[in-house]
Design a protein around this motif. Sequence first.
Motif, PDB file in Angstrom:
ATOM      1  N   GLY A   1     -21.849 -28.518   8.162  1.00 54.14           N
ATOM      2  CA  GLY A   1     -23.088 -27.946   7.657  1.00 54.14           C
ATOM      3  C   GLY A   1     -22.876 -27.085   6.437  1.00 54.14           C
ATOM      4  N   PHE A   2     -24.006 -26.660   5.818  1.00 57.09           N
ATOM      5  CA  PHE A   2     -23.952 -25.608   4.813  1.00 57.09           C
ATOM      6  C   PHE A   2     -23.425 -26.081   3.470  1.00 57.09           C
ATOM      7  CE2 PHE A   2     -20.958 -22.058   3.408  1.00 57.09           C
ATOM      8  CZ  PHE A   2     -21.904 -21.181   2.906  1.00 57.09           C
ATOM      9  N   GLN A   3     -23.200 -27.400   3.291  1.00 59.10           N
ATOM     10  CA  GLN A   3     -22.526 -27.859   2.088  1.00 59.10           C
ATOM     11  C   GLN A   3     -22.982 -29.239   1.666  1.00 59.10           C
ATOM     12  OE1 GLN A   3     -18.303 -29.530   3.313  1.00 59.10           O
ATOM     13  NE2 GLN A   3     -18.788 -27.706   4.534  1.00 59.10           N
ATOM     14  N   GLY A   4     -22.711 -29.545   0.415  1.00 62.00           N
ATOM     15  CA  GLY A   4     -23.011 -30.857  -0.123  1.00 62.00           C
ATOM     16  C   GLY A   4     -22.195 -31.082  -1.373  1.00 62.00           C
ATOM     17  N   VAL A   5     -22.699 -31.983  -2.236  1.00 66.60           N
ATOM     18  CA  VAL A   5     -22.027 -32.272  -3.495  1.00 66.60           C
ATOM     19  C   VAL A   5     -23.081 -32.339  -4.586  1.00 66.60           C
ATOM     20  CG1 VAL A   5     -22.105 -34.774  -3.101  1.00 66.60           C
ATOM     21  CG2 VAL A   5     -20.425 -33.819  -4.698  1.00 66.60           C
ATOM     22  N   SER A   6     -22.778 -31.733  -5.732  1.00 66.09           N
ATOM     23  CA  SER A   6     -23.717 -31.710  -6.841  1.00 66.09           C
ATOM     24  C   SER A   6     -23.836 -33.089  -7.472  1.00 66.09           C
ATOM     25  CB  SER A   6     -23.256 -30.706  -7.898  1.00 66.09           C
ATOM     26  OG  SER A   6     -23.985 -30.880  -9.090  1.00 66.09           O
ATOM     27  N   THR A   7     -25.073 -33.507  -7.706  1.00 64.52           N
ATOM     28  CA  THR A   7     -25.287 -34.823  -8.319  1.00 64.52           C
ATOM     29  C   THR A   7     -24.839 -34.853  -9.773  1.00 64.52           C
ATOM     30  OG1 THR A   7     -26.948 -36.537  -8.712  1.00 64.52           O
ATOM     31  CG2 THR A   7     -27.651 -34.269  -9.022  1.00 64.52           C
TER      32      THR A   7
ATOM     33  N   SER B   1     -15.583 -36.971  12.051  1.00 65.63           N
ATOM     34  CA  SER B   1     -16.055 -35.781  11.339  1.00 65.63           C
ATOM     35  C   SER B   1     -16.176 -36.097   9.852  1.00 65.63           C
ATOM     36  CB  SER B   1     -15.108 -34.605  11.565  1.00 65.63           C
ATOM     37  OG  SER B   1     -13.831 -34.870  11.027  1.00 65.63           O
ATOM     38  N   LEU B   2     -17.246 -35.596   9.234  1.00 63.45           N
ATOM     39  CA  LEU B   2     -17.506 -35.847   7.828  1.00 63.45           C
ATOM     40  C   LEU B   2     -17.790 -34.529   7.115  1.00 63.45           C
ATOM     41  CD1 LEU B   2     -20.031 -38.833   8.112  1.00 63.45           C
ATOM     42  CD2 LEU B   2     -17.552 -38.975   7.753  1.00 63.45           C
ATOM     43  N   THR B   3     -17.325 -34.406   5.880  1.00 64.79           N
ATOM     44  CA  THR B   3     -17.725 -33.280   5.047  1.00 64.79           C
ATOM     45  C   THR B   3     -19.174 -33.495   4.607  1.00 64.79           C
ATOM     46  OG1 THR B   3     -17.078 -34.304   2.954  1.00 64.79           O
ATOM     47  CG2 THR B   3     -15.362 -33.128   4.190  1.00 64.79           C
ATOM     48  N   GLY B   4     -19.767 -32.486   4.009  1.00 60.15           N
ATOM     49  CA  GLY B   4     -21.126 -32.656   3.512  1.00 60.15           C
ATOM     50  C   GLY B   4     -21.228 -33.764   2.485  1.00 60.15           C
ATOM     51  N   SER B   5     -20.267 -33.837   1.582  1.00 62.45           N
ATOM     52  CA  SER B   5     -20.302 -34.887   0.554  1.00 62.45           C
ATOM     53  C   SER B   5     -20.091 -36.266   1.173  1.00 62.45           C
ATOM     54  CB  SER B   5     -19.253 -34.615  -0.527  1.00 62.45           C
ATOM     55  OG  SER B   5     -17.948 -34.545   0.034  1.00 62.45           O
ATOM     56  N   GLN B   6     -19.184 -36.392   2.127  1.00 62.17           N
ATOM     57  CA  GLN B   6     -18.979 -37.680   2.799  1.00 62.17           C
ATOM     58  C   GLN B   6     -20.228 -38.120   3.560  1.00 62.17           C
ATOM     59  OE1 GLN B   6     -15.547 -36.587   5.132  1.00 62.17           O
ATOM     60  NE2 GLN B   6     -14.120 -37.610   3.743  1.00 62.17           N
ATOM     61  N   ALA B   7     -20.990 -37.134   4.057  1.00 62.87           N
ATOM     62  CA  ALA B   7     -22.203 -37.456   4.802  1.00 62.87           C
ATOM     63  C   ALA B   7     -23.380 -37.787   3.888  1.00 62.87           C
ATOM     64  CB  ALA B   7     -22.581 -36.279   5.703  1.00 62.87           C
ATOM     65  N   GLY B   8     -23.202 -37.606   2.584  1.00 60.21           N
ATOM     66  CA  GLY B   8     -24.255 -37.969   1.640  1.00 60.21           C
ATOM     67  C   GLY B   8     -25.248 -36.872   1.340  1.00 60.21           C
ATOM     68  N   ILE B   9     -24.855 -35.603   1.545  1.00 63.54           N
ATOM     69  CA  ILE B   9     -25.743 -34.483   1.228  1.00 63.54           C
ATOM     70  C   ILE B   9     -25.611 -34.187  -0.266  1.00 63.54           C
ATOM     71  CG2 ILE B   9     -26.352 -32.101   1.726  1.00 63.54           C
ATOM     72  CD1 ILE B   9     -26.662 -33.918   4.131  1.00 63.54           C
ATOM     73  N   VAL B  10     -26.619 -34.563  -1.027  1.00 59.62           N
ATOM     74  CA  VAL B  10     -26.596 -34.415  -2.481  1.00 59.62           C
ATOM     75  C   VAL B  10     -27.474 -33.226  -2.864  1.00 59.62           C
ATOM     76  CG1 VAL B  10     -27.050 -35.528  -4.701  1.00 59.62           C
ATOM     77  CG2 VAL B  10     -26.250 -36.886  -2.746  1.00 59.62           C
ATOM     78  N   THR B  11     -26.934 -32.339  -3.702  1.00 62.64           N
ATOM     79  CA  THR B  11     -27.635 -31.101  -4.052  1.00 62.64           C
ATOM     80  C   THR B  11     -27.754 -30.945  -5.567  1.00 62.64           C
ATOM     81  OG1 THR B  11     -25.713 -29.635  -4.302  1.00 62.64           O
ATOM     82  CG2 THR B  11     -26.479 -30.076  -2.045  1.00 62.64           C
TER      83      THR B  11
ATOM     84  N   SER C   1     -22.328 -32.502 -11.428  1.00 63.84           N
ATOM     85  CA  SER C   1     -20.909 -32.215 -11.675  1.00 63.84           C
ATOM     86  C   SER C   1     -19.978 -32.828 -10.634  1.00 63.84           C
ATOM     87  CB  SER C   1     -20.688 -30.702 -11.692  1.00 63.84           C
ATOM     88  OG  SER C   1     -20.998 -30.151 -10.418  1.00 63.84           O
ATOM     89  N   ARG C   2     -20.564 -33.284  -9.510  1.00 68.47           N
ATOM     90  CA  ARG C   2     -19.794 -33.795  -8.361  1.00 68.47           C
ATOM     91  C   ARG C   2     -18.908 -32.724  -7.744  1.00 68.47           C
ATOM     92  NH1 ARG C   2     -17.561 -39.590 -10.471  1.00 68.47           N
ATOM     93  NH2 ARG C   2     -18.872 -39.593 -12.312  1.00 68.47           N
ATOM     94  N   ASP C   3     -19.264 -31.478  -7.967  1.00 67.97           N
ATOM     95  CA  ASP C   3     -18.554 -30.366  -7.345  1.00 67.97           C
ATOM     96  C   ASP C   3     -19.083 -30.114  -5.938  1.00 67.97           C
ATOM     97  OD1 ASP C   3     -16.855 -29.731  -9.449  1.00 67.97           O
ATOM     98  OD2 ASP C   3     -18.339 -28.405 -10.399  1.00 67.97           O
TER      99      ASP C   3
END
Length: 427
Positions: A139-145, A98-108, A147-149
């Motif tokens: 799903g539904f999440q990522g990490v800001s390019t 299982s991966l979080t959105g940021s671990q999966a590489g979803i950049v927002t 602020s890295r939030d």
Amino acid sequence: MPERDDIVVMKFGGTSVAGPEEIKRAARRMVAAREAGNSVVAVLSARGKTTDELVESAYEISDRPDPREMDMLLSTGERISCALAAMAINDMGHKAVSLTGSQAGIVTDSSHTKAKIIDVRADRIREGLGEDKIVLVAGFQGVSTDSRDVTTLGRGGSDTTAVALAAALGASVCEIYTDVTGVFSADPRIVPDARKLPVVSFEEMLDMAASGAGVLQLRSVEYARNYNIPIHCRSSFEDLPGTLVLPESETMERPIITAVTHSTDEARVAVIGVKDEPGIAGRIFTALAEANVNVDVIIQNEPVHEGALADLSFTVETGDLTTATDAIASLGDISQEVRTDEQIGKVSIVGAGMRSHPGVAAKVFEVLGEKEINIEMISTSSIRISCVIQADRVPDAVRALHAAFDLGEDQILTEAPTGEHRPVSQP
């Protein structure tokens, strides 16, 4: 890495992972797809009403929760679903991670609570697939390019996560599992004989999603169209075909009207007494855009004589109403008054055949008039007509239009080559 045709992206909505048995059922679907020779990536939503409960918790603490902290809170629900599903898959004798959105590489971008995906860096997913694992992504999440939030994508954002991953991984299809069997010609809760649509074009689905059809999120359909990713919307609880969303060139039927959609999550803002001078409307809608408010229907009346003031009305999602009025107030003395109305709804008809068939708008207005339903605002595209009406009349309007355009489960009207109409039996 597996070849393109071997990769399947599956998305499971909140009702599909609501309880232990639902999670195990979803896990069995993933395992079956893996045992059929596919590499499987699954995107999971939060369980049942978890997101609603988290939102309620936030408002118990704060009247205006900080958006960054809201994203930190709301992103936890999907992580729980993924971890539990991974446990179920491991118990079935398969490997899962299982991966979080940021671990999966979803950049927002950095728009908290309504972030947009700007890149997918799926290296860690590819590594998991290369190790013969079923990869579960929150799903539904990522990490800001910037602020890295942690960021979230807004309601229905797991659909967009799934389609974005399908595009990045070169998957042949994105399967969206939900609590309905597909996309219907109207909401079956309002129209009992609503018909399941076997195929819908991207363009039709875009207008349906924009006008209230809640089966697929608008941005997910936009992403699928832009990257040419077929979507298969189907039930988690029945092993039956659902609705395929495809490019228009691949859809066989071209109905005059495909569906009637509706929304009651609408609010109207009327800016009364606006100065009739260049740039005023630009200032208003720039302020709304900067506040991340999506505007739908817009109407402005032109003053009938020199020196008179104009009125400007538009609709927004109910949840954005306070933000919208605050944005207008920030402009200072731009109008005489701002009025709001939360008791409105919207009913729309959508169909690719409207492009070449005159008289559709006239029929819509005639049908609503016969039911004594007052039309307060109108918006159109080449394949959609939307009418803003009072919220309590929305069900009546949906039923009347569905019947008037013969959209029941037995047949619909399509355009014959001569331009005449003929009934076509549907599977």
